[in-house]
Design a protein around this motif. Structure first.
Motif, PDB file in Angstrom:
ATOM      1  N   LEU A 473      31.250  51.608  94.655  1.00  0.00           N
ATOM      2  CA  LEU A 473      30.002  51.740  93.867  1.00  0.00           C
ATOM      3  C   LEU A 473      29.510  53.196  93.911  1.00  0.00           C
ATOM      4  CD1 LEU A 473      27.573  50.230  92.459  1.00  0.00           C
ATOM      5  CD2 LEU A 473      26.576  50.054  94.752  1.00  0.00           C
ATOM      6  N   TYR A 474      29.037  53.658  92.806  1.00  0.00           N
ATOM      7  CA  TYR A 474      28.350  54.972  92.764  1.00  0.00           C
ATOM      8  C   TYR A 474      27.192  54.874  91.763  1.00  0.00           C
ATOM      9  CZ  TYR A 474      27.325  59.860  91.915  1.00  0.00           C
ATOM     10  OH  TYR A 474      26.670  61.067  91.768  1.00  0.00           O
ATOM     11  N   ARG A 475      26.003  55.239  92.297  1.00  0.00           N
ATOM     12  CA  ARG A 475      24.809  55.292  91.446  1.00  0.00           C
ATOM     13  C   ARG A 475      24.096  56.615  91.724  1.00  0.00           C
ATOM     14  NH1 ARG A 475      27.230  51.741  89.716  1.00  0.00           N
ATOM     15  NH2 ARG A 475      26.569  49.594  89.215  1.00  0.00           N
ATOM     16  N   GLU A 476      23.509  57.078  90.705  1.00  0.00           N
ATOM     17  CA  GLU A 476      22.846  58.384  90.859  1.00  0.00           C
ATOM     18  C   GLU A 476      21.454  58.321  90.225  1.00  0.00           C
ATOM     19  OE1 GLU A 476      25.297  61.667  89.569  1.00  0.00           O
ATOM     20  OE2 GLU A 476      23.507  62.900  89.129  1.00  0.00           O
ATOM     21  N   GLN A 477      20.429  58.958  90.902  1.00  0.00           N
ATOM     22  CA  GLN A 477      19.076  59.125  90.348  1.00  0.00           C
ATOM     23  C   GLN A 477      18.589  60.512  90.778  1.00  0.00           C
ATOM     24  OE1 GLN A 477      16.674  56.856  93.924  1.00  0.00           O
ATOM     25  NE2 GLN A 477      16.893  55.797  91.998  1.00  0.00           N
ATOM     26  N   ILE A 501      30.197  38.769  91.097  1.00  0.00           N
ATOM     27  CA  ILE A 501      28.941  38.303  91.676  1.00  0.00           C
ATOM     28  C   ILE A 501      28.305  39.415  92.520  1.00  0.00           C
ATOM     29  CG2 ILE A 501      27.957  36.636  93.284  1.00  0.00           C
ATOM     30  CD1 ILE A 501      30.129  34.659  92.370  1.00  0.00           C
ATOM     31  N   ALA A 502      29.174  40.080  93.331  1.00  0.00           N
ATOM     32  CA  ALA A 502      28.637  41.147  94.181  1.00  0.00           C
ATOM     33  C   ALA A 502      28.085  42.284  93.344  1.00  0.00           C
ATOM     34  CB  ALA A 502      29.757  41.642  95.107  1.00  0.00           C
ATOM     35  N   HIS A 503      28.821  42.629  92.260  1.00  0.00           N
ATOM     36  CA  HIS A 503      28.356  43.728  91.402  1.00  0.00           C
ATOM     37  C   HIS A 503      27.000  43.401  90.785  1.00  0.00           C
ATOM     38  CE1 HIS A 503      28.207  46.287  87.747  1.00  0.00           C
ATOM     39  NE2 HIS A 503      28.835  47.165  88.556  1.00  0.00           N
ATOM     40  N   ALA A 504      26.877  42.140  90.329  1.00  0.00           N
ATOM     41  CA  ALA A 504      25.611  41.738  89.720  1.00  0.00           C
ATOM     42  C   ALA A 504      24.473  41.748  90.748  1.00  0.00           C
ATOM     43  CB  ALA A 504      25.757  40.349  89.108  1.00  0.00           C
ATOM     44  N   ALA A 505      24.805  41.289  91.973  1.00  0.00           N
ATOM     45  CA  ALA A 505      23.772  41.274  93.006  1.00  0.00           C
ATOM     46  C   ALA A 505      23.308  42.667  93.366  1.00  0.00           C
ATOM     47  CB  ALA A 505      24.328  40.555  94.246  1.00  0.00           C
ATOM     48  N   LEU A 506      24.256  43.616  93.461  1.00  0.00           N
ATOM     49  CA  LEU A 506      23.880  44.992  93.801  1.00  0.00           C
ATOM     50  C   LEU A 506      23.107  45.638  92.657  1.00  0.00           C
ATOM     51  CD1 LEU A 506      27.139  46.154  95.620  1.00  0.00           C
ATOM     52  CD2 LEU A 506      24.871  45.862  96.637  1.00  0.00           C
ATOM     53  N   ALA A 528      20.027  37.856  96.389  1.00  0.00           N
ATOM     54  CA  ALA A 528      20.491  37.610  95.020  1.00  0.00           C
ATOM     55  C   ALA A 528      21.770  36.763  95.008  1.00  0.00           C
ATOM     56  CB  ALA A 528      20.735  38.951  94.318  1.00  0.00           C
ATOM     57  N   VAL A 529      22.706  37.075  95.936  1.00  0.00           N
ATOM     58  CA  VAL A 529      23.948  36.298  95.971  1.00  0.00           C
ATOM     59  C   VAL A 529      23.659  34.845  96.306  1.00  0.00           C
ATOM     60  CG1 VAL A 529      26.132  35.960  97.222  1.00  0.00           C
ATOM     61  CG2 VAL A 529      25.425  38.248  96.514  1.00  0.00           C
ATOM     62  N   ARG A 530      22.781  34.649  97.284  1.00  0.00           N
ATOM     63  CA  ARG A 530      22.465  33.275  97.667  1.00  0.00           C
ATOM     64  C   ARG A 530      21.821  32.523  96.508  1.00  0.00           C
ATOM     65  NH1 ARG A 530      23.063  32.650 103.084  1.00  0.00           N
ATOM     66  NH2 ARG A 530      23.226  34.589 104.273  1.00  0.00           N
ATOM     67  N   SER A 531      21.037  33.251  95.703  1.00  0.00           N
ATOM     68  CA  SER A 531      20.396  32.579  94.558  1.00  0.00           C
ATOM     69  C   SER A 531      21.421  32.231  93.485  1.00  0.00           C
ATOM     70  CB  SER A 531      19.288  33.466  93.977  1.00  0.00           C
ATOM     71  OG  SER A 531      19.853  34.668  93.448  1.00  0.00           O
ATOM     72  N   MET A 532      22.517  33.056  93.445  1.00  0.00           N
ATOM     73  CA  MET A 532      23.545  32.772  92.426  1.00  0.00           C
ATOM     74  C   MET A 532      24.458  31.615  92.847  1.00  0.00           C
ATOM     75  SD  MET A 532      24.739  36.623  91.427  1.00  0.00           S
ATOM     76  CE  MET A 532      23.529  37.891  90.996  1.00  0.00           C
ATOM     77  N   MET A 533      24.682  31.455  94.116  1.00  0.00           N
ATOM     78  CA  MET A 533      25.606  30.432  94.581  1.00  0.00           C
ATOM     79  C   MET A 533      24.939  29.070  94.598  1.00  0.00           C
ATOM     80  SD  MET A 533      28.567  31.656  95.243  1.00  0.00           S
ATOM     81  CE  MET A 533      29.368  33.233  95.552  1.00  0.00           C
TER      82      MET A 533
END
Length: 686
Positions: A473-477, A501-506, A528-533
């Motif tokens: 993962l790489y994010r920039e601000q 799922i992990a990408h969406a949660a992050l 978020a992951v727990r809410s998706m599962m």
């Protein structure tokens, strides 16, 4: 169905085998024939011996009977004539009145007729009172005085011995020196009414003629002679073996017993002589051992004469059994034996070998896959039954082969159809996975990293399959940039889905939480992951956890904030390599938990490494041990000073060399970054 590639019997080899079998059978027949021949020779010799013995016995008996008949005919006639001659009244008168002329004249007149009737035309008269000897023969037809017997002379002893016995007549072979003849003398006593001896009359037969007439051998190996009651030889073809004047001799060696070499045979012969004399006219036979070999003897008694004819036959003499008969038997036996061998050989070849060759040739063609072969036989024996059984077997094999070929064709068609379906499915799955790989690569920040951090990062991303459960993962601000590596449970397609799922949660966490607190990002992602599962018991049996390591580089404070869920951070400085452990819990573990945020100074030139456990657990080396944290730290110490592009190549090469031929066990992801002072642009610095 194709022909079997295995080698088949060569026809030439089959012919050689048949020839070898013929040779063996021929040898067997030769051995059997030799054994039969040897046995036949042995039995033949025994038969020849028995036959020769029987023929010798029969010949001896025939010789004895014939000789007896001849002697009986001749000598009996002479004896009868002599007895009649002795009964003449003129003879009686002349014996009483020797000196009277009338008596003599009358006797001579009547005696002339008898002389003519005697075989040798001779007769003799002895006056007992004067012992005068009168003799008439063809040279002197009228009996005339020849000599006077003398008691003191041994040559005249025969007369006195004869007259001392009451036997009315005797036969004696004796030479007469005065008459110069050797005759078989037939002596008949003449006595008066009171039994007083008056004289002795009789006739004589020349011994040579008698022997040639009576005892001449008619067969090779056969011989006849005459013995008296004591076994003394009184007539023999060999005159030297005759005991002349035997009746007045009591101890003599010229007996039939002297001819024998065994006492046992002598005793047997003595008993046989006594027995034949007792029985009279019978003929007996016996086998004895003589000084000249084994002889077959036959005894025929002449009661009137007191003689016994002994016929001796040599079984080994030629002529007993004709050599022509023996040769004919040998030649005939040999021809029969050869004919039997040829018949057996040809019969065996026709009845056994030829059908076996045909059966073997059919088996060879059947082995080559030519099941149309048929072997018909009308024989009602074992080979015929074997041929019909083979033909039935060939028919069954042909039927089973046709059925098998049909089944194979059907199975092949099914397999080809299944293979086509599988190929289609595989192609579709492969295309789907490749497409999923493209999709998975979309979520990877390669383009952003390449544009923003060229030369200040490197990524080693090696999914075990086409798609994997790792991503980075790489994010920039404006305040900084966020690095992360994520290791989802599972491999391949399941792992790839987990990365979504992990990408969406992050993504959701980065929208809800400040980036300078990676621990809050992890906690938000966990939530978020727990809410998706879905909360189902079935998921309890599946691994749905995630390991995440996040580093936020804050430009203003020149600090790095790290938080890890089962992911560690390695920092390579100028002199050492520091290891910062993440929390031991992962995302979507059994229970939610808080995560720890660690803050480090962003020293120029320090290299930060985020790694999943795929590189640490990879087995290899000489003993197949995991690469491990120590191996990775060693590699960092040796390569952290190199440019990051070079480090990427070095790490890739190090992993490949360490793994060798062993398979990759897990997805591998390594994300490294380094910021030098010049990188801090005015925009970032402010």
């Amino acid at each position: 169905m194709t022909d079997s590639p295995c080698p088949h019997p060569d026809p030439q080899s089959l012919r050689h085998r048949a020839t070898g079998l013929r040779r063996k059978i021929g040898l067997l027949l030769l051995v059997i024939s030799s054994a039969v021949l040897l046995l036949s020779v042995t039995i033949g010799q025994r038969i020849m011996h028995d036959l020769t013995t029987d023929l010798s016995r029969r010949l001896a008996v025939a010789e004895a009977q014939l000789t007896r008949e001849k002697i009986q005919a001749l000598v009996g006639r002479e004896l009868a004539m002599a007895q009649r001659f002795a009964g003449l009244s003129a003879l009686m008168d002349w014996l009483l009145k020797e000196q009277e002329a009338p008596a003599r004249t009358r006797f001579l007149a009547e005696a002339a007729g008898f002389r003519q009737a005697f075989a040798d035309q001779s007769y003799f008269v002895i006056h007992h009172r004067t012992l005068a000897y009168y003799y008439a023969d063809p040279k002197s037809p009228s009996a005339r005085y020849r000599y006077t017997l003398d008691r003191t002379k041994s040559d005249d002893g025969w007369y006195f011995s004869t007259m001392n016995h009451a036997i009315p007549y005797t036969l004696n072979i004796n030479p007469d020196a005065t008459l110069k003849v050797t005759n078989l003398w037939i002596n008949v006593q003449v006595r008066n009414a009171a039994g007083m001896p008056l004289g002795l009359v009789g006739t004589g037969m020349q011994l040579d003629r008698f022997l040639k007439t009576m005892l001449v051998a008619r067969s090779a190996g056969a011989m006849s002679f005459i013995v008296d009651a004591q076994g003394r030889i009184v007539a023999h073809p060999d005159a030297a073996r005759i005991e002349y004047g035997a009746m007045d001799k009591h101890d003599t060696s010229r007996t039939v017993f002297a001819e024998l070499s065994e006492n046992r045979d002598r005793e047997t012969l003595a008993r046989s002589l006594a027995e034949i004399r007792r029985r009279g006219t019978d003929v007996s036979s016996l086998q004895v051992a003589t000084q000249h070999g084994t002889r077959m003897m036959a005894l025929a008694h002449l009661p009137e004469l007191g003689w016994t004819v002994v016929s001796s036959v040599n079984p080994a003499a030629e002529g007993i059994l004709s050599s022509d008969i023996i040769n004919l038997a040998l030649v005939g036996g040999a021809l029969i034996l050869i004919l039997v061998i040829l018949t057996l050989t040809l019969g065996f070849d026709r009845l056994v070998l030829h059908p076996l060759l045909a059966l073997t040739d059919s088996a060879r063609r059947l082995a080559m896959g030519r099941y149309e072969t048929r072997l018909q036989s009308n024989r009602n024996d074992e080979i015929g039954a074997l041929s019909r059984a083979f033909d039935s077997m060939a028919a069954q094999v042909q039927a089973h082969t046709a059925e098998l070929e049909q089944r194979v064709a059907e199975r092949t068609a099914q397999l080809e159809s299944t293979h086509a379906e599988l190929a289609t499915t595989h192609r579709q799955l492969t295309e789907s996975i490749r497409y999923a790989s493209l999709i998975q690569r979309v979520i990877l920040p390669d383009r952003q990293l390449s544009e923003r951090l060229r030369g200040q990062y490197f990524v080693v991303w090696h999914p075990r399959d086409v798609v994997g459960g790792d991503f980075y993962l790489y994010r920039e601000q404006a305040e900084g940039c966020l690095f992360g590596v994520i290791d989802c449970a599972g491999h391949g397609v399941p792992g790839a889905f987990m990365t979504m799922i992990a990408h969406a949660a992050l993504e959701r966490a980065t929208l809800e939480q400040p980036w300078n607190n990676p621990a809050a990002l992890l906690e938000s992602a966990d939530k978020a992951v727990r809410s998706m599962m879905p909360d189902t018991k079935r998921l309890e049996r599946l691994a749905t956890s995630m390991d995440i390591g996040l580093c936020f580089v804050e430009w203003k404070t020149r600090q790095v904030h790290f938080s890890g869920a089962h992911i560690d951070l390695f920092v390579a400085g100028k002199t050492e390599v520091k290891h910062f452990r993440g929390d031991r819990g992962g995302i979507n573990d059994r229970r939610p938990r808080p995560f720890t945020c660690q803050t480090l100074d962003l020293e120029p030139g320090n290299v930060f490494y985020l790694v999943t456990d795929g590189i640490l657990d990879q087995s290899g080396g000489d003993r197949g041990l995991p690469f491990g944290r120590s191996g990775f730290v060693t590699w960092i110490r040796e390569n952290s000073g190199l440019p990051l592009e070079v480090q990427e190549e070095s790490l890739t090469r190090e992993l490949s060399g360490y793994r060798g031929d062993r398979p990759q066990r897990d997805d591998i992801t390594v994300l490294a970054f380094r910021f030098e002072s010049p990188f801090l642009t005015e925009e970032n610095a402010t």
